[in-house]
Design an enzyme around this catalytic site. Sequence first.
Site, PDB file in Angstrom:
ATOM      1  N   ASP A  49       0.871  -1.228   0.063  1.00 39.26           N
ATOM      2  CA  ASP A  49      -0.126   0.071  -0.063  1.00 39.26           C
ATOM      3  C   ASP A  49       0.720   1.210   0.216  1.00 39.26           C
ATOM      4  O   ASP A  49       1.806   1.354   0.613  1.00 39.26           O
ATOM      5  CB  ASP A  49      -0.881  -0.028   1.257  1.00 39.26           C
ATOM      6  CG  ASP A  49      -1.974   1.217   1.278  1.00 39.26           C
ATOM      7  OD1 ASP A  49      -2.833   1.025   0.322  1.00 39.26           O
ATOM      8  OD2 ASP A  49      -1.750   1.915   2.065  1.00 39.26           O
ATOM      9  N   TYR A  54       2.589  10.092   0.796  1.00 38.87           N
ATOM     10  CA  TYR A  54       3.446   9.623   1.767  1.00 38.87           C
ATOM     11  C   TYR A  54       4.834  10.163   1.286  1.00 38.87           C
ATOM     12  O   TYR A  54       5.445   9.847   0.437  1.00 38.87           O
ATOM     13  CB  TYR A  54       3.414   8.135   1.610  1.00 38.87           C
ATOM     14  CG  TYR A  54       2.214   7.585   2.108  1.00 38.87           C
ATOM     15  CD1 TYR A  54       1.149   8.224   2.951  1.00 38.87           C
ATOM     16  CD2 TYR A  54       1.880   6.105   2.191  1.00 38.87           C
ATOM     17  CE1 TYR A  54       0.111   7.480   3.239  1.00 38.87           C
ATOM     18  CE2 TYR A  54       0.911   5.508   2.599  1.00 38.87           C
ATOM     19  CZ  TYR A  54      -0.174   6.250   3.312  1.00 38.87           C
ATOM     20  OH  TYR A  54      -1.390   5.866   3.515  1.00 38.87           O
ATOM     21  N   GLN A 180     -10.719   2.291   2.620  1.00 33.85           N
ATOM     22  CA  GLN A 180      -9.680   1.887   3.472  1.00 33.85           C
ATOM     23  C   GLN A 180      -9.870   2.956   4.612  1.00 33.85           C
ATOM     24  O   GLN A 180      -9.421   4.197   4.811  1.00 33.85           O
ATOM     25  CB  GLN A 180      -8.330   2.631   2.733  1.00 33.85           C
ATOM     26  CG  GLN A 180      -7.041   2.036   3.632  1.00 33.85           C
ATOM     27  CD  GLN A 180      -5.703   1.971   2.948  1.00 33.85           C
ATOM     28  OE1 GLN A 180      -4.834   2.793   3.573  1.00 33.85           O
ATOM     29  NE2 GLN A 180      -5.606   1.644   1.859  1.00 33.85           N
ATOM     30  N   TRP A 209      -6.555   0.520   7.926  1.00 37.01           N
ATOM     31  CA  TRP A 209      -5.151   0.918   8.462  1.00 37.01           C
ATOM     32  C   TRP A 209      -5.091   0.970   9.841  1.00 37.01           C
ATOM     33  O   TRP A 209      -5.972   0.812  10.624  1.00 37.01           O
ATOM     34  CB  TRP A 209      -5.047   2.195   7.318  1.00 37.01           C
ATOM     35  CG  TRP A 209      -5.728   3.422   7.940  1.00 37.01           C
ATOM     36  CD1 TRP A 209      -6.977   3.432   6.875  1.00 37.01           C
ATOM     37  CD2 TRP A 209      -5.707   4.454   8.827  1.00 37.01           C
ATOM     38  NE1 TRP A 209      -7.372   4.765   7.127  1.00 37.01           N
ATOM     39  CE2 TRP A 209      -6.882   5.362   8.519  1.00 37.01           C
ATOM     40  CE3 TRP A 209      -4.911   4.550   9.893  1.00 37.01           C
ATOM     41  CZ2 TRP A 209      -6.938   6.196   9.374  1.00 37.01           C
ATOM     42  CZ3 TRP A 209      -5.112   5.762  10.601  1.00 37.01           C
ATOM     43  CH2 TRP A 209      -6.040   6.641  10.056  1.00 37.01           C
ATOM     44  N   ALA A 213      -3.080   0.665  15.923  1.00 36.71           N
ATOM     45  CA  ALA A 213      -2.890   2.257  16.333  1.00 36.71           C
ATOM     46  C   ALA A 213      -1.624   2.777  16.423  1.00 36.71           C
ATOM     47  O   ALA A 213      -1.503   3.454  17.489  1.00 36.71           O
ATOM     48  CB  ALA A 213      -3.780   2.432  17.512  1.00 36.71           C
ATOM     49  N   GLU A 296       6.765 -10.683  13.704  1.00 31.30           N
ATOM     50  CA  GLU A 296       5.817 -11.009  14.640  1.00 31.30           C
ATOM     51  C   GLU A 296       4.519 -11.034  14.460  1.00 31.30           C
ATOM     52  O   GLU A 296       3.688 -11.873  14.340  1.00 31.30           O
ATOM     53  CB  GLU A 296       6.221 -10.120  15.805  1.00 31.30           C
ATOM     54  CG  GLU A 296       5.174 -10.065  17.115  1.00 31.30           C
ATOM     55  CD  GLU A 296       5.328  -9.077  18.144  1.00 31.30           C
ATOM     56  OE1 GLU A 296       6.334  -8.325  18.089  1.00 31.30           O
ATOM     57  OE2 GLU A 296       4.293  -8.932  18.873  1.00 31.30           O
ATOM     58  N   ASN A 297       4.181  -9.848  13.549  1.00 31.89           N
ATOM     59  CA  ASN A 297       3.077  -9.555  13.114  1.00 31.89           C
ATOM     60  C   ASN A 297       2.354 -10.508  12.030  1.00 31.89           C
ATOM     61  O   ASN A 297       1.256 -10.789  12.013  1.00 31.89           O
ATOM     62  CB  ASN A 297       3.037  -8.042  12.395  1.00 31.89           C
ATOM     63  CG  ASN A 297       3.203  -7.016  13.480  1.00 31.89           C
ATOM     64  OD1 ASN A 297       3.035  -7.246  14.808  1.00 31.89           O
ATOM     65  ND2 ASN A 297       3.370  -5.908  13.210  1.00 31.89           N
TER      66      ASN A 297
HETATM   67  P1  NDP Z   1       0.180   0.298  12.728  1.00 34.19           P
HETATM   68  O1  NDP Z   1      -0.967   0.787  13.494  1.00 34.19           O
HETATM   69  O2  NDP Z   1       0.321  -1.415  12.970  1.00 34.19           O
HETATM   70  O3  NDP Z   1       1.680   0.891  13.270  1.00 34.19           O
HETATM   71  C1  NDP Z   1       2.580   0.425  12.709  1.00 34.19           C
HETATM   72  C2  NDP Z   1       3.823   0.844  13.436  1.00 34.19           C
HETATM   73  O4  NDP Z   1       3.748   0.341  15.094  1.00 34.19           O
HETATM   74  C3  NDP Z   1       5.147   0.265  13.147  1.00 34.19           C
HETATM   75  O5  NDP Z   1       5.963   1.269  11.994  1.00 34.19           O
HETATM   76  C4  NDP Z   1       6.020   0.306  14.356  1.00 34.19           C
HETATM   77  O6  NDP Z   1       6.255   1.597  14.723  1.00 34.19           O
HETATM   78  C5  NDP Z   1       5.099  -0.182  15.352  1.00 34.19           C
HETATM   79  N1  NDP Z   1       4.960  -1.826  15.309  1.00 34.19           N
HETATM   80  C6  NDP Z   1       4.427  -2.570  14.731  1.00 34.19           C
HETATM   81  N2  NDP Z   1       4.668  -3.717  14.933  1.00 34.19           N
HETATM   82  C7  NDP Z   1       5.046  -3.505  16.071  1.00 34.19           C
HETATM   83  C8  NDP Z   1       5.142  -4.595  16.995  1.00 34.19           C
HETATM   84  N3  NDP Z   1       5.029  -5.951  16.871  1.00 34.19           N
HETATM   85  N4  NDP Z   1       5.845  -4.412  18.429  1.00 34.19           N
HETATM   86  C9  NDP Z   1       5.913  -3.052  18.450  1.00 34.19           C
HETATM   87  N5  NDP Z   1       5.724  -1.843  17.698  1.00 34.19           N
HETATM   88  C10 NDP Z   1       5.140  -2.454  16.509  1.00 34.19           C
HETATM   89  O7  NDP Z   1       0.038   0.472  11.375  1.00 34.19           O
HETATM   90  P2  NDP Z   1       0.264   1.927  10.427  1.00 34.19           P
HETATM   91  O8  NDP Z   1      -0.259   2.952  11.281  1.00 34.19           O
HETATM   92  O9  NDP Z   1       1.770   2.183  10.111  1.00 34.19           O
HETATM   93  O10 NDP Z   1      -0.872   1.730   9.270  1.00 34.19           O
HETATM   94  C11 NDP Z   1      -0.492   0.647   8.177  1.00 34.19           C
HETATM   95  C12 NDP Z   1      -0.578   1.176   6.925  1.00 34.19           C
HETATM   96  O11 NDP Z   1      -1.919   1.634   6.733  1.00 34.19           O
HETATM   97  C13 NDP Z   1       0.308   2.421   6.523  1.00 34.19           C
HETATM   98  O12 NDP Z   1       1.651   1.902   5.986  1.00 34.19           O
HETATM   99  C14 NDP Z   1      -0.362   3.016   5.263  1.00 34.19           C
HETATM  100  O13 NDP Z   1      -0.135   2.061   4.128  1.00 34.19           O
HETATM  101  C15 NDP Z   1      -1.857   2.771   5.791  1.00 34.19           C
HETATM  102  N6  NDP Z   1      -2.605   3.929   6.464  1.00 34.19           N
HETATM  103  C16 NDP Z   1      -3.517   4.656   5.661  1.00 34.19           C
HETATM  104  C17 NDP Z   1      -4.199   5.567   6.114  1.00 34.19           C
HETATM  105  C18 NDP Z   1      -5.222   6.216   5.128  1.00 34.19           C
HETATM  106  O14 NDP Z   1      -5.660   7.422   5.537  1.00 34.19           O
HETATM  107  N7  NDP Z   1      -5.712   5.591   4.357  1.00 34.19           N
HETATM  108  C19 NDP Z   1      -3.559   6.357   7.202  1.00 34.19           C
HETATM  109  C20 NDP Z   1      -2.656   5.573   7.951  1.00 34.19           C
HETATM  110  C21 NDP Z   1      -1.949   4.515   7.355  1.00 34.19           C
HETATM  111  P3  NDP Z   1       7.555   2.236  15.464  1.00 34.19           P
HETATM  112  O15 NDP Z   1       8.551   2.556  14.599  1.00 34.19           O
HETATM  113  O16 NDP Z   1       7.177   3.357  16.474  1.00 34.19           O
HETATM  114  O17 NDP Z   1       8.001   0.916  16.306  1.00 34.19           O
END
Ligand code: NDP
Length: 320
Positions: A49, A54, A180, A209, A213, A296-297
Amino acid sequence: MEYRKLGKTGLPVSALSLGSWVTFGNQIEDSMAEKLMDCAYHNGINFFDNAEAYARGKSEKVMGKIFKKMKWDRDSYLVSSKVFFGSKKESPLQKGLHRKHVMEACEQAIKRLNVDYLDLYFCHRPDPEVPIEETVWMMHTLVMQGKILYWGTSEWSADQITKAHTVAEKHHLVAPSMEQPQYNLLTRNRFEEEYAVLFARYGMGTTIWSPLASGMLSGKYLDAPADETRMSLENLKWLKERWLNNEVALQKVRNLKSIADELGITLAKMSIAWCLKNPNVSTVILGASKLEQLKENLTAMEAVPLLTEEVMKQIDQAVS
Ligand code: NDP
């Protein structure tokens, strides 16, 4: 990996997918982006995605370079982009959902991503300044031109999506196939209540998405500072404000953590499994800044059978 149909379309999409918001072209090195995509692809993820906004187009460039380098068969993966916010933000012509920007943003995304067409193309937000007919016609035209295969919305209200369907039906145009939205244990109402009519009436697919959180639902902020995480990024202070200064949300995370501990799994795994359990979710878009997080995920599917009716009730209580 499990593959689900994108709503009522015939398109099989992996139940877990990978997104690039905050990370690609911004928080992480390009070499890490490559490792993440390689790991995702080799674990059965078929959807990546992205969006014009971005890192102002840089995220698409990074992903495009990786596609080129990896030489994966183009028929073996799906890639998206989203239009609305613009990648330049210099003039009103360079953002929004009017015909000119939708067409140009699509061509620019195709170029940056090093592909010949986009599989999924989203209207990143509704645009109150543009008649809905104009956007629906343009999306239809892009499908007819072979530049995109499926089009959808992101964070539109059920009413706005219904209007798009009504226009498409009236003029025999291609209607939106997917939405989305944000969906996670801390953000449920719109998906579960407002959108119920869209699933029943139009068979909309969803690419959800922020399943964690933004990392809150890993539980890591309960006992550690936000250093070296997305919450420490200068331009994401609003996100830190939304989650880390939110005692109600933190208490819910504490409650959820005890359920995950009892099940013997991490909170991240339980939270993603909970999203996967909802049949209206076509794919959960994962985000990761480190390879261990993605690994992990990716195991979340194993935890779905642990979420029995009884556990689901406990989870509902934990976040109510
Ligand atoms: P998440 O809510 O899953 O957050 C991901 C972040 O959480 C990671 O980058 C990391 O950040 C942390 N993380 C992930 N896995 C773990 C774990 N196992 N343990 C500890 N920390 C973890 O998803 P996103 O907010 O990134 O959203 C996913 C995708 O959705 C985006 O990349 C985008 O493609 C889409 N999106 C779309 C939107 C829209 O408006 N349409 C808005 C937002 C996202 P850290 O570096 O802080 O550790």
